[in-house]
Design a protein around this motif. Structure first.
Motif, PDB file in Angstrom:
ATOM      1  N   VAL A 179      -4.150   1.691   4.233  1.00  0.00           N
ATOM      2  CA  VAL A 179      -5.097   1.165   5.139  1.00  0.00           C
ATOM      3  C   VAL A 179      -4.907  -0.399   5.238  1.00  0.00           C
ATOM      4  O   VAL A 179      -5.016  -1.227   6.000  1.00  0.00           O
ATOM      5  N   VAL A 180      -4.481  -1.083   4.095  1.00  0.00           N
ATOM      6  CA  VAL A 180      -4.261  -2.370   3.598  1.00  0.00           C
ATOM      7  C   VAL A 180      -2.999  -2.554   4.327  1.00  0.00           C
ATOM      8  O   VAL A 180      -2.788  -3.913   4.942  1.00  0.00           O
ATOM      9  N   HIS A 181      -1.895  -1.633   4.425  1.00  0.00           N
ATOM     10  CA  HIS A 181      -0.688  -2.311   4.969  1.00  0.00           C
ATOM     11  C   HIS A 181      -0.774  -1.934   6.501  1.00  0.00           C
ATOM     12  O   HIS A 181      -0.431  -2.887   7.399  1.00  0.00           O
ATOM     13  N   PHE A 182      -2.022  -1.107   7.098  1.00  0.00           N
ATOM     14  CA  PHE A 182      -2.112  -0.994   8.520  1.00  0.00           C
ATOM     15  C   PHE A 182      -2.840  -2.012   9.330  1.00  0.00           C
ATOM     16  O   PHE A 182      -2.350  -2.470  10.331  1.00  0.00           O
ATOM     17  N   ARG A 183      -3.736  -2.481   8.363  1.00  0.00           N
ATOM     18  CA  ARG A 183      -4.721  -3.840   8.774  1.00  0.00           C
ATOM     19  C   ARG A 183      -5.035  -4.300   7.589  1.00  0.00           C
ATOM     20  O   ARG A 183      -5.458  -3.866   6.586  1.00  0.00           O
ATOM     21  N   VAL A 184      -4.698  -5.736   7.369  1.00  0.00           N
ATOM     22  CA  VAL A 184      -4.862  -6.323   6.049  1.00  0.00           C
ATOM     23  C   VAL A 184      -6.125  -6.597   5.600  1.00  0.00           C
ATOM     24  O   VAL A 184      -6.301  -6.738   4.418  1.00  0.00           O
ATOM     25  N   TYR A 185      -7.204  -6.713   6.443  1.00  0.00           N
ATOM     26  CA  TYR A 185      -8.563  -7.176   5.990  1.00  0.00           C
ATOM     27  C   TYR A 185      -9.357  -6.445   5.054  1.00  0.00           C
ATOM     28  O   TYR A 185      -9.897  -6.608   4.245  1.00  0.00           O
ATOM     29  N   PRO A 186      -8.934  -4.977   5.082  1.00  0.00           N
ATOM     30  CA  PRO A 186      -9.552  -4.078   3.904  1.00  0.00           C
ATOM     31  C   PRO A 186      -9.297  -4.540   2.421  1.00  0.00           C
ATOM     32  O   PRO A 186      -9.863  -4.026   1.482  1.00  0.00           O
ATOM     33  N   ILE A 187      -8.203  -5.744   2.367  1.00  0.00           N
ATOM     34  CA  ILE A 187      -8.178  -6.074   0.922  1.00  0.00           C
ATOM     35  C   ILE A 187      -9.281  -6.767   0.259  1.00  0.00           C
ATOM     36  O   ILE A 187      -9.422  -6.633  -0.905  1.00  0.00           O
ATOM     37  N   ILE A 188     -10.146  -7.058   1.222  1.00  0.00           N
ATOM     38  CA  ILE A 188     -11.541  -7.512   0.735  1.00  0.00           C
ATOM     39  C   ILE A 188     -12.287  -6.562  -0.134  1.00  0.00           C
ATOM     40  O   ILE A 188     -13.192  -6.806  -0.886  1.00  0.00           O
ATOM     41  N   TYR A 189     -11.972  -5.315   0.016  1.00  0.00           N
ATOM     42  CA  TYR A 189     -12.795  -4.249  -0.736  1.00  0.00           C
ATOM     43  C   TYR A 189     -12.043  -3.960  -2.020  1.00  0.00           C
ATOM     44  O   TYR A 189     -12.807  -3.159  -2.701  1.00  0.00           O
ATOM     45  N   ALA A 190     -11.118  -4.656  -2.572  1.00  0.00           N
ATOM     46  CA  ALA A 190     -10.421  -4.224  -3.548  1.00  0.00           C
ATOM     47  C   ALA A 190     -11.227  -4.367  -4.832  1.00  0.00           C
ATOM     48  O   ALA A 190     -11.232  -3.480  -5.827  1.00  0.00           O
ATOM     49  N   LEU A 191     -11.806  -5.602  -5.047  1.00  0.00           N
ATOM     50  CA  LEU A 191     -12.632  -5.899  -6.180  1.00  0.00           C
ATOM     51  C   LEU A 191     -13.912  -5.226  -6.487  1.00  0.00           C
ATOM     52  O   LEU A 191     -14.040  -4.494  -7.375  1.00  0.00           O
ATOM     53  N   PRO A 192     -14.650  -4.888  -5.265  1.00  0.00           N
ATOM     54  CA  PRO A 192     -15.795  -3.923  -5.716  1.00  0.00           C
ATOM     55  C   PRO A 192     -15.425  -2.641  -5.876  1.00  0.00           C
ATOM     56  O   PRO A 192     -15.910  -1.772  -6.620  1.00  0.00           O
ATOM     57  N   ILE A 193     -14.324  -2.206  -5.655  1.00  0.00           N
ATOM     58  CA  ILE A 193     -13.846  -0.712  -5.702  1.00  0.00           C
ATOM     59  C   ILE A 193     -13.320  -0.689  -7.127  1.00  0.00           C
ATOM     60  O   ILE A 193     -13.719   0.151  -7.992  1.00  0.00           O
ATOM     61  N   ILE A 194     -12.702  -1.692  -7.541  1.00  0.00           N
ATOM     62  CA  ILE A 194     -12.270  -1.826  -8.989  1.00  0.00           C
ATOM     63  C   ILE A 194     -13.578  -1.697  -9.873  1.00  0.00           C
ATOM     64  O   ILE A 194     -13.484  -1.072 -11.125  1.00  0.00           O
ATOM     65  N   LEU A 195     -14.351  -2.553  -9.479  1.00  0.00           N
ATOM     66  CA  LEU A 195     -15.814  -2.708 -10.558  1.00  0.00           C
ATOM     67  C   LEU A 195     -16.348  -1.428 -10.683  1.00  0.00           C
ATOM     68  O   LEU A 195     -17.040  -1.353 -11.582  1.00  0.00           O
ATOM     69  N   VAL A 196     -16.412  -0.659  -9.675  1.00  0.00           N
ATOM     70  CA  VAL A 196     -17.111   0.751  -9.830  1.00  0.00           C
ATOM     71  C   VAL A 196     -16.435   1.694 -10.473  1.00  0.00           C
ATOM     72  O   VAL A 196     -17.112   2.849 -10.768  1.00  0.00           O
ATOM     73  N   LEU A 197     -15.076   1.615 -10.652  1.00  0.00           N
ATOM     74  CA  LEU A 197     -14.354   2.391 -11.311  1.00  0.00           C
ATOM     75  C   LEU A 197     -14.519   2.626 -12.849  1.00  0.00           C
ATOM     76  O   LEU A 197     -13.647   2.250 -13.453  1.00  0.00           O
ATOM     77  N   ASP A 198     -15.814   2.942 -13.154  1.00  0.00           N
ATOM     78  CA  ASP A 198     -16.241   2.907 -14.633  1.00  0.00           C
ATOM     79  C   ASP A 198     -15.556   4.360 -15.269  1.00  0.00           C
ATOM     80  O   ASP A 198     -15.640   5.192 -14.814  1.00  0.00           O
ATOM     81  N   SER A 199     -14.699   4.024 -16.117  1.00  0.00           N
ATOM     82  CA  SER A 199     -14.385   5.292 -16.829  1.00  0.00           C
ATOM     83  C   SER A 199     -15.290   6.044 -17.547  1.00  0.00           C
ATOM     84  O   SER A 199     -15.041   7.376 -17.684  1.00  0.00           O
ATOM     85  N   LYS A 200     -16.473   5.937 -17.684  1.00  0.00           N
ATOM     86  CA  LYS A 200     -17.650   6.811 -17.837  1.00  0.00           C
ATOM     87  C   LYS A 200     -17.714   7.667 -16.913  1.00  0.00           C
ATOM     88  O   LYS A 200     -18.680   8.719 -16.929  1.00  0.00           O
ATOM     89  N   LEU A 201     -17.613   7.370 -15.408  1.00  0.00           N
ATOM     90  CA  LEU A 201     -18.059   8.149 -14.464  1.00  0.00           C
ATOM     91  C   LEU A 201     -16.858   8.739 -13.814  1.00  0.00           C
ATOM     92  O   LEU A 201     -17.010  10.115 -13.540  1.00  0.00           O
ATOM     93  N   PHE A 202     -15.808   8.424 -13.743  1.00  0.00           N
ATOM     94  CA  PHE A 202     -14.445   8.613 -13.254  1.00  0.00           C
ATOM     95  C   PHE A 202     -13.638   9.133 -14.436  1.00  0.00           C
ATOM     96  O   PHE A 202     -12.600   8.963 -14.825  1.00  0.00           O
ATOM     97  N   ARG A 203     -13.967  10.554 -14.644  1.00  0.00           N
ATOM     98  CA  ARG A 203     -13.423  11.358 -15.887  1.00  0.00           C
ATOM     99  C   ARG A 203     -12.235  12.403 -15.266  1.00  0.00           C
ATOM    100  O   ARG A 203     -12.854  12.852 -14.155  1.00  0.00           O
ATOM    101  N   SER A 204     -11.374  12.625 -15.714  1.00  0.00           N
ATOM    102  CA  SER A 204     -10.230  13.437 -15.284  1.00  0.00           C
ATOM    103  C   SER A 204     -10.879  14.947 -15.047  1.00  0.00           C
ATOM    104  O   SER A 204     -11.457  15.426 -16.014  1.00  0.00           O
ATOM    105  N   GLY A 205     -10.893  15.533 -13.741  1.00  0.00           N
ATOM    106  CA  GLY A 205     -11.146  16.552 -13.641  1.00  0.00           C
ATOM    107  C   GLY A 205     -12.853  16.864 -13.431  1.00  0.00           C
ATOM    108  O   GLY A 205     -13.357  18.020 -13.130  1.00  0.00           O
ATOM    109  N   HIS A 206     -13.550  15.800 -13.299  1.00  0.00           N
ATOM    110  CA  HIS A 206     -14.908  15.839 -13.064  1.00  0.00           C
ATOM    111  C   HIS A 206     -15.301  14.904 -11.961  1.00  0.00           C
ATOM    112  O   HIS A 206     -14.823  14.006 -11.490  1.00  0.00           O
ATOM    113  N   LYS A 207     -16.401  15.458 -11.226  1.00  0.00           N
ATOM    114  CA  LYS A 207     -17.004  14.816  -9.987  1.00  0.00           C
ATOM    115  C   LYS A 207     -18.007  13.799 -10.496  1.00  0.00           C
ATOM    116  O   LYS A 207     -18.789  14.144 -11.263  1.00  0.00           O
TER     117      LYS A 207
END
Length: 445
Positions: A179-207
């Motif tokens: 989507v960032v290739h298709f339309r550049v503006y969604p690059i602004i969402y990179a930082l908040p997405i990175i910040l919520v990717l907590d390793s305590k939440l996103f465990r392999s094989g778990h929701k």
């Protein structure tokens, strides 16, 4: 009542709710098909065309691509080659092919809005009202039928949110790079997405556990991050994986595009948007300065300095609200558009698709505060359009008045944004695991 009877009642209610949603979806689809057919008639019989001028640009670029030439030979085509490729059937099947694709994406946005809200256990009635805000909005159902590509971008952004909510990190990263290739503006969402990717939440094989709609949260919260803590946890496995996949997809798409179309692609689809200066009148407060000084060449520093207010506001919003990811993305988008160097009406759809996702958490009542915000925002826009009409159609020199109307519009956007923040019930998208829960997480479906 017996449990069996209660289960039957619940099942019957679910079927009724699904039928109601399907009816809404079908009626919305028929409305869009009618508007596309009507648009063909208006284009052929009336002086004012229904079809957006951008659609003509897309179609011309697709025609050039179909004949083996560069889509960038079409003046003002400044999009990914993927868009032209998607519209190649315009020259083979029918010129309205792209409108049907855009309108189908528009309906898909409505479907994704419901999916996101249902994942957070929002009541069916509230879900339906929120979906109606998108599907029955005159602005949104005309933008796709007139031939604007923004619904495709909106659908991809919502699918990224769904993928994150379901714990499908690799899928979210793939679509984010695309989507960032298709339309550049969604690059602004990179930082908040990175910040919520907590390793305590996103465990392999778990929701990851989601914060439900009805979770009591009466306190007004603002999330502040320790800069040191952020940097320490920045290089977690999940964040590195998301960055590598999304970055790889983005670079791969750009590399293929550059291979076929060279510096034309690089300049028109990417660099142009970073240093764009448009002397034509638009909603931005910067247009008048650009108009007055357009004959002299702007330096790269001057072109980029207008990003400073945007950058400052974006950082403030991200570090305050990123835990409430969807709300943060909505605020970012509104602020990004309001402070942009160029603002056209089609940009409003960027945050319209996120608005239904925050409404269930708003304490703002339609009467009177909500109505005031709507009237103020539409009134400021209408005020600007009146001066724009005087300039464009009557030839009256009202540039100064138009610029003042742009200032009023910025003030209206700021006021409405502050009101939305004040009336929002803060609710993190993901719920932290309690110590007793850590062994009882849900497996991915």
């Amino acid at each position: 009542m017996s449990r069996g009877g209660s289960d039957k009642t619940d099942e019957s209610l679910k079927r009724t709710n699904l039928m109601n949603f399907r009816s809404l979806l079908v009626s919305s689809m028929l409305l869009r098909v009618f508007l596309i057919i009507y648009g063909e008639w208006q284009d052929a019989h009336m002086e004012v065309r229904y079809t957006d001028i951008d659609y003509t640009v897309f179609s011309d670029a697709a025609s050039l691509m179909a004949s083996g030439e560069s889509p960038y030979k079409r003046t003002t085509y400044r999009y990914s080659p993927l868009l032209a490729l998607l519209l190649v059937p315009n020259t083979i099947i029918h010129r309205s092919w792209g409108k049907f694709i855009f309108s189908a994406s528009d309906l898909l946005v409505g479907l994704f809005i419901r999916e996101i809200l249902k994942l957070r256990k929002v009541p069916e009635k509230v879900c339906t009202v929120s979906v109606m805000v998108w599907l029955l909005n005159p602005f949104t159902f005309t933008i796709g039928t007139r031939g604007n590509c923004e619904p495709i971008v909106c659908a991809m952004i919502l699918w990224i949110i769904i993928s994150l909510m379901k714990g499908n990190l690799s899928q979210a990263a793939f679509w984010y790079g695309l989507v960032v290739h298709f339309r550049v503006y969604p690059i602004i969402y990179a930082l908040p997405i990175i910040l919520v990717l907590d390793s305590k939440l996103f465990r392999s094989g778990h929701k990851p556990p989601l914060e439900d709609w009805n979770t009591s949260n009466t306190e007004k919260k603002t999330v502040h991050f320790s800069i040191l803590a952020v940097f320490k946890s920045l290089f977690s496995r999940e964040r590195i994986m998301f960055g590598l996949i999304s970055g790889g997809v983005f670079l791969a798409c750009n590399a293929v595009s550059f291979y076929f179309y060279g510096h034309e692609f690089l300049h028109e689809a990417l660099l142009y948007h970073l240093t764009r200066t448009d002397p034509r009148h638009n909603f931005s407060i910067y247009f008048y300065h650009i108009y007055l000084h357009y004959e002299r060449q702007f330096s790269a520093v001057e072109k980029l300095i207008s990003f400073l207010p945007q950058f400052t506001v974006q950082l403030a919003l991200v570090f305050s609200f990123s835990k409430d990811l969807v709300f943060c993305m909505f605020l970012q988008t509104v602020a990004f558009v309001a402070f942009n160097k160029v603002i056209t009406a089609q940009y409003f759809v960027w945050f319209y698709c996120l608005l239904p996702l925050i409404l269930p958490w708003s304490r703002m009542k339609l009467k009177w505060e909500g109505l005031l915000c709507i009237i103020l925002w539409i009134g400021a826009q209408t005020h600007w359009l009146l001066w724009g009409y005087m300039l464009e159609f009557k030839g009256v020199n009202v540039f100064l008045q138009l610029w003042m109307a742009s200032l009023v519009f910025l003030a209206a956007n700021t006021f409405v944004l502050v009101k939305i923040i004040q009336r929002h019930r803060f609710s993190p998208l993901f719920r932290q695991y309690a110590s007793s829960d850590r062994k009882n997480v849900k497996k991915l479906d």
